[in-house]
Scaffold this motif. Sequence first.
Motif, PDB file in Angstrom:
ATOM      1  N   THR A 171       0.856  -1.175   0.000  1.00  0.00           N
ATOM      2  CA  THR A 171       0.000   0.000   0.000  1.00  0.00           C
ATOM      3  C   THR A 171       0.897   1.232   0.000  1.00  0.00           C
ATOM      4  O   THR A 171       1.801   1.321   0.834  1.00  0.00           O
ATOM      5  CB  THR A 171      -0.893  -0.002   1.263  1.00  0.00           C
ATOM      6  OG1 THR A 171      -1.592  -1.250   1.319  1.00  0.00           O
ATOM      7  CG2 THR A 171      -1.869   1.141   1.259  1.00  0.00           C
ATOM      8  N   ARG A 213      -1.823  -6.998   3.643  1.00  0.00           N
ATOM      9  CA  ARG A 213      -1.475  -5.579   3.506  1.00  0.00           C
ATOM     10  C   ARG A 213      -1.453  -4.949   4.890  1.00  0.00           C
ATOM     11  O   ARG A 213      -2.016  -5.489   5.846  1.00  0.00           O
ATOM     12  CB  ARG A 213      -2.465  -4.843   2.610  1.00  0.00           C
ATOM     13  CG  ARG A 213      -3.815  -4.582   3.264  1.00  0.00           C
ATOM     14  CD  ARG A 213      -4.724  -3.765   2.384  1.00  0.00           C
ATOM     15  NE  ARG A 213      -5.980  -3.487   3.080  1.00  0.00           N
ATOM     16  CZ  ARG A 213      -6.985  -2.826   2.537  1.00  0.00           C
ATOM     17  NH1 ARG A 213      -6.898  -2.408   1.281  1.00  0.00           N
ATOM     18  NH2 ARG A 213      -8.095  -2.586   3.222  1.00  0.00           N
ATOM     19  N   LYS A 251      -2.654  -1.568   6.891  1.00  0.00           N
ATOM     20  CA  LYS A 251      -3.629  -0.479   6.768  1.00  0.00           C
ATOM     21  C   LYS A 251      -3.505   0.424   7.982  1.00  0.00           C
ATOM     22  O   LYS A 251      -3.418  -0.056   9.109  1.00  0.00           O
ATOM     23  CB  LYS A 251      -5.045  -1.080   6.675  1.00  0.00           C
ATOM     24  CG  LYS A 251      -6.127  -0.079   6.454  1.00  0.00           C
ATOM     25  CD  LYS A 251      -6.110   0.423   5.046  1.00  0.00           C
ATOM     26  CE  LYS A 251      -7.338   1.318   4.825  1.00  0.00           C
ATOM     27  NZ  LYS A 251      -7.341   1.952   3.558  1.00  0.00           N
TER      28      LYS A 251
END
Length: 148
Positions: free
Chosen positions: A79, A145, A147
């Motif tokens: 990300t 991922r 976050k």
Amino acid sequence: MRNSFKSVLLLAGLLAAASISHAQPYDISWYTIDGGGGASSGGTFSLTGTIGQPDAGHMAGGNFTLDGGFWGIFAAVQTPGSPLLTIQPAFPNVIVSWPVASTNFTLQQNVNLATTNWSNVGTTVVTNNGSNTVTVPVTGNTYFRLKQ
């Protein structure tokens, strides 16, 4: 005339030396054709594979190694603005890690990138040698991922 003869002898000697010296052999004596594809990058390096790439097994030289074969069943989704995730297999689990200096990030997982069904990984985060690590059991395709 003597200088010409010496030059010819010197040239003959150089040619003889060149003909018996060999570079280190390069050989890939076997291969398979594998399906799959994807990309991986880190630092200044990137590696991209495509459908039908030749599989050369394990190759190593200097500080670099390359393991050919089918693409893994787990992947890190980088990300933008998030710390770098690394994943290493520890079958039937994977170990997901990221720098400990990264604060306020939550590790999430998803089994299908075509959906937005990201869920927080419920496994305890362990801090070791400057990295946050999580050991996660994996079955099928799994994507991770961070976050914020």
